[in-house]
Motif scaffolding. Structure first.
Motif, PDB file in Angstrom:
ATOM      1  N   LEU A   1       0.818  -1.211   0.000  1.00 36.14           N
ATOM      2  CA  LEU A   1       0.000   0.000   0.000  1.00 36.14           C
ATOM      3  C   LEU A   1       0.860   1.272   0.000  1.00 36.14           C
ATOM      4  CD1 LEU A   1      -2.917  -0.987   2.403  1.00 36.14           C
ATOM      5  CD2 LEU A   1      -3.032  -0.613  -0.057  1.00 36.14           C
ATOM      6  N   MET A   2       1.969   1.257   0.717  1.00 34.11           N
ATOM      7  CA  MET A   2       2.879   2.413   0.729  1.00 34.11           C
ATOM      8  C   MET A   2       3.491   2.624  -0.671  1.00 34.11           C
ATOM      9  SD  MET A   2       2.817   3.802   3.684  1.00 34.11           S
ATOM     10  CE  MET A   2       4.304   4.658   4.026  1.00 34.11           C
ATOM     11  N   GLY A   3       3.836   1.550  -1.317  1.00 39.23           N
ATOM     12  CA  GLY A   3       4.377   1.655  -2.678  1.00 39.23           C
ATOM     13  C   GLY A   3       3.343   2.219  -3.639  1.00 39.23           C
ATOM     14  N   LEU A   4       2.093   1.766  -3.513  1.00 39.30           N
ATOM     15  CA  LEU A   4       1.016   2.271  -4.351  1.00 39.30           C
ATOM     16  C   LEU A   4       0.768   3.765  -4.092  1.00 39.30           C
ATOM     17  CD1 LEU A   4      -1.177   1.622  -6.440  1.00 39.30           C
ATOM     18  CD2 LEU A   4      -2.689   1.070  -4.517  1.00 39.30           C
ATOM     19  N   ALA A   5       0.806   4.177  -2.818  1.00 41.19           N
ATOM     20  CA  ALA A   5       0.608   5.584  -2.475  1.00 41.19           C
ATOM     21  C   ALA A   5       1.746   6.443  -3.050  1.00 41.19           C
ATOM     22  CB  ALA A   5       0.535   5.755  -0.959  1.00 41.19           C
ATOM     23  N   ALA A   6       2.972   5.960  -2.956  1.00 43.96           N
ATOM     24  CA  ALA A   6       4.106   6.699  -3.513  1.00 43.96           C
ATOM     25  C   ALA A   6       3.966   6.824  -5.022  1.00 43.96           C
ATOM     26  CB  ALA A   6       5.412   6.004  -3.150  1.00 43.96           C
ATOM     27  N   LEU A   7       3.516   5.781  -5.682  1.00 38.09           N
ATOM     28  CA  LEU A   7       3.311   5.822  -7.129  1.00 38.09           C
ATOM     29  C   LEU A   7       2.233   6.843  -7.498  1.00 38.09           C
ATOM     30  CD1 LEU A   7       4.105   4.535  -9.830  1.00 38.09           C
ATOM     31  CD2 LEU A   7       2.270   2.896  -9.487  1.00 38.09           C
ATOM     32  N   LEU A   8       1.144   6.870  -6.719  1.00 43.22           N
ATOM     33  CA  LEU A   8       0.071   7.818  -6.988  1.00 43.22           C
ATOM     34  C   LEU A   8       0.507   9.270  -6.765  1.00 43.22           C
ATOM     35  CD1 LEU A   8      -2.999   5.937  -5.475  1.00 43.22           C
ATOM     36  CD2 LEU A   8      -2.504   6.351  -7.885  1.00 43.22           C
ATOM     37  N   VAL A   9       1.446   9.498  -5.851  1.00 39.29           N
ATOM     38  CA  VAL A   9       1.920  10.856  -5.579  1.00 39.29           C
ATOM     39  C   VAL A   9       2.994  11.282  -6.577  1.00 39.29           C
ATOM     40  CG1 VAL A   9       3.175  12.287  -3.917  1.00 39.29           C
ATOM     41  CG2 VAL A   9       1.321  10.805  -3.145  1.00 39.29           C
ATOM     42  N   PHE A  10       3.982  10.426  -6.830  1.00 39.77           N
ATOM     43  CA  PHE A  10       5.131  10.832  -7.625  1.00 39.77           C
ATOM     44  C   PHE A  10       4.967  10.612  -9.125  1.00 39.77           C
ATOM     45  CE2 PHE A  10       7.090  10.262  -3.407  1.00 39.77           C
ATOM     46  CZ  PHE A  10       7.537  11.561  -3.245  1.00 39.77           C
ATOM     47  N   ALA A  11       4.082   9.775  -9.571  1.00 36.01           N
ATOM     48  CA  ALA A  11       3.878   9.564 -11.005  1.00 36.01           C
ATOM     49  C   ALA A  11       3.368  10.840 -11.690  1.00 36.01           C
ATOM     50  CB  ALA A  11       2.947   8.388 -11.253  1.00 36.01           C
ATOM     51  N   PRO A  12       2.346  11.519 -11.144  1.00 32.31           N
ATOM     52  CA  PRO A  12       1.923  12.767 -11.805  1.00 32.31           C
ATOM     53  C   PRO A  12       3.024  13.826 -11.811  1.00 32.31           C
ATOM     54  CG  PRO A  12       0.225  12.020 -10.306  1.00 32.31           C
ATOM     55  CD  PRO A  12       1.427  11.160 -10.077  1.00 32.31           C
ATOM     56  N   LEU A  13       3.816  13.890 -10.743  1.00 30.56           N
ATOM     57  CA  LEU A  13       4.915  14.842 -10.692  1.00 30.56           C
ATOM     58  C   LEU A  13       5.948  14.527 -11.783  1.00 30.56           C
ATOM     59  CD1 LEU A  13       6.290  17.212  -9.249  1.00 30.56           C
ATOM     60  CD2 LEU A  13       7.403  15.540  -7.778  1.00 30.56           C
ATOM     61  N   GLY A  14       6.285  13.279 -11.927  1.00 32.63           N
ATOM     62  CA  GLY A  14       7.227  12.874 -12.969  1.00 32.63           C
ATOM     63  C   GLY A  14       6.697  13.157 -14.368  1.00 32.63           C
ATOM     64  N   LEU A  15       5.411  12.902 -14.590  1.00 33.58           N
ATOM     65  CA  LEU A  15       4.814  13.204 -15.890  1.00 33.58           C
ATOM     66  C   LEU A  15       4.823  14.705 -16.163  1.00 33.58           C
ATOM     67  CD1 LEU A  15       1.795  10.734 -16.000  1.00 33.58           C
ATOM     68  CD2 LEU A  15       3.823  10.724 -17.459  1.00 33.58           C
ATOM     69  N   TYR A  16       4.578  15.518 -15.145  1.00 31.81           N
ATOM     70  CA  TYR A  16       4.596  16.973 -15.307  1.00 31.81           C
ATOM     71  C   TYR A  16       5.989  17.453 -15.703  1.00 31.81           C
ATOM     72  CZ  TYR A  16       4.513  21.904 -14.157  1.00 31.81           C
ATOM     73  OH  TYR A  16       4.647  23.255 -14.209  1.00 31.81           O
TER      74      TYR A  16
ATOM     75  N   TRP B   1       8.383  15.704 -17.087  1.00 35.07           N
ATOM     76  CA  TRP B   1       8.684  15.178 -18.420  1.00 35.07           C
ATOM     77  C   TRP B   1       7.983  15.999 -19.508  1.00 35.07           C
ATOM     78  CZ3 TRP B   1       5.255  12.632 -21.866  1.00 35.07           C
ATOM     79  CH2 TRP B   1       5.874  12.120 -23.006  1.00 35.07           C
ATOM     80  N   ALA B   2       6.720  16.351 -19.298  1.00 37.53           N
ATOM     81  CA  ALA B   2       5.954  17.088 -20.295  1.00 37.53           C
ATOM     82  C   ALA B   2       6.419  18.541 -20.423  1.00 37.53           C
ATOM     83  CB  ALA B   2       4.467  17.054 -19.955  1.00 37.53           C
ATOM     84  N   SER B   3       6.967  19.098 -19.344  1.00 34.92           N
ATOM     85  CA  SER B   3       7.383  20.495 -19.404  1.00 34.92           C
ATOM     86  C   SER B   3       8.779  20.658 -19.989  1.00 34.92           C
ATOM     87  CB  SER B   3       7.323  21.128 -18.014  1.00 34.92           C
ATOM     88  OG  SER B   3       8.279  20.527 -17.163  1.00 34.92           O
ATOM     89  N   GLY B   4       9.454  19.613 -20.334  1.00 35.65           N
ATOM     90  CA  GLY B   4      10.731  19.735 -21.021  1.00 35.65           C
ATOM     91  C   GLY B   4      11.929  19.365 -20.181  1.00 35.65           C
ATOM     92  N   GLY B   5      11.761  18.909 -18.999  1.00 33.79           N
ATOM     93  CA  GLY B   5      12.890  18.413 -18.223  1.00 33.79           C
ATOM     94  C   GLY B   5      13.516  19.408 -17.290  1.00 33.79           C
ATOM     95  N   GLY B   6      13.032  20.595 -17.172  1.00 32.98           N
ATOM     96  CA  GLY B   6      13.564  21.534 -16.181  1.00 32.98           C
ATOM     97  C   GLY B   6      14.746  22.319 -16.696  1.00 32.98           C
ATOM     98  N   ALA B   7      15.675  22.678 -15.786  1.00 34.60           N
ATOM     99  CA  ALA B   7      16.781  23.581 -16.100  1.00 34.60           C
ATOM    100  C   ALA B   7      17.786  22.962 -17.068  1.00 34.60           C
ATOM    101  CB  ALA B   7      17.500  23.990 -14.819  1.00 34.60           C
ATOM    102  N   GLY B   8      17.845  21.648 -17.186  1.00 35.92           N
ATOM    103  CA  GLY B   8      18.824  21.018 -18.053  1.00 35.92           C
ATOM    104  C   GLY B   8      18.459  21.085 -19.529  1.00 35.92           C
ATOM    105  N   ALA B   9      17.250  21.519 -19.841  1.00 36.32           N
ATOM    106  CA  ALA B   9      16.822  21.568 -21.234  1.00 36.32           C
ATOM    107  C   ALA B   9      17.509  22.726 -21.955  1.00 36.32           C
ATOM    108  CB  ALA B   9      15.310  21.733 -21.312  1.00 36.32           C
ATOM    109  N   PRO B  10      17.952  22.526 -23.196  1.00 33.26           N
ATOM    110  CA  PRO B  10      18.609  23.614 -23.925  1.00 33.26           C
ATOM    111  C   PRO B  10      17.611  24.721 -24.274  1.00 33.26           C
ATOM    112  CG  PRO B  10      18.300  21.717 -25.349  1.00 33.26           C
ATOM    113  CD  PRO B  10      17.887  21.295 -23.964  1.00 33.26           C
ATOM    114  N   ALA B  11      18.109  25.941 -24.270  1.00 36.41           N
ATOM    115  CA  ALA B  11      17.276  27.089 -24.634  1.00 36.41           C
ATOM    116  C   ALA B  11      17.046  27.073 -26.142  1.00 36.41           C
ATOM    117  CB  ALA B  11      17.970  28.372 -24.221  1.00 36.41           C
ATOM    118  N   PRO B  12      15.896  27.562 -26.585  1.00 34.57           N
ATOM    119  CA  PRO B  12      15.674  27.603 -28.031  1.00 34.57           C
ATOM    120  C   PRO B  12      16.674  28.537 -28.704  1.00 34.57           C
ATOM    121  CG  PRO B  12      13.941  28.779 -26.844  1.00 34.57           C
ATOM    122  CD  PRO B  12      14.811  28.115 -25.824  1.00 34.57           C
TER     123      PRO B  12
END
Length: 144
Positions: free
Chosen positions: A13-28, A30-41
């Motif tokens: 259950l703890m593993g499932l709760a962690a997945l439910l919390v951190f999966a959306p954060l990881g998807l966000y 990933w979708a936003s371009g990876g943060g500060a490490g992404a090259p500038a246009p």
């Protein structure tokens, strides 16, 4: 034996709760371009050229009229010499000009003032470098 079974369910259950919390954060992230490490246009380099190189008759200073097309704001270093190809250990005069807010059309024009020039010599004006300028500050916005 039932205590081990209960601990297994708790870990699951703890593993499932962690997945439910951190999966959306990881998807966000990933979708936003990876943060500060992404090259500038990358922005295309501006087209900058010396449109006119002349000696001011009153002050005897060299004046270079620089014409630029592109996008963004740039600082242009204009070089003044007595011939196009300098010899070894030749010192040149340079002047910096800022060309803010370029657009593809029409071309922006600015003047760079060089040194006082000897009467018998013909000057050569050229572009030494072009670098992107930081965005406009409040002092620039207040300047008419």
């Amino acid at each position: 034996m039932s205590a081990l079974k209960w601990q297994g369910w708790l870990v699951g259950l703890m593993g499932l709760a962690a997945l439910l919390v951190f999966a959306p954060l990881g998807l966000y992230v990933w979708a936003s371009g990876g943060g500060a490490g992404a090259p500038a246009p990358r922005v295309a380099a501006p087209e900058v050229r010396v449109a006119e190189c002349r000696i001011d008759p009153v002050s005897r200073r060299v004046v270079a009229v620089v014409e630029a097309r592109g996008e963004g704001s740039y600082v242009v270093t204009v070089e003044f010499r007595d011939r196009e190809l300098p010899g070894p250990n030749t010192r040149t005069s340079q002047s910096l000009i800022r060309i803010p807010g370029l657009t593809p059309d029409p071309a922006a024009r600015a003047e760079a003032l060089g040194p006082v020039w000897p009467p018998a010599a013909t000057p050569w004006c050229g572009i030494a470098s072009t670098t992107p300028s930081p965005t406009a500050t409040t002092a620039d916005a207040a300047t008419p």
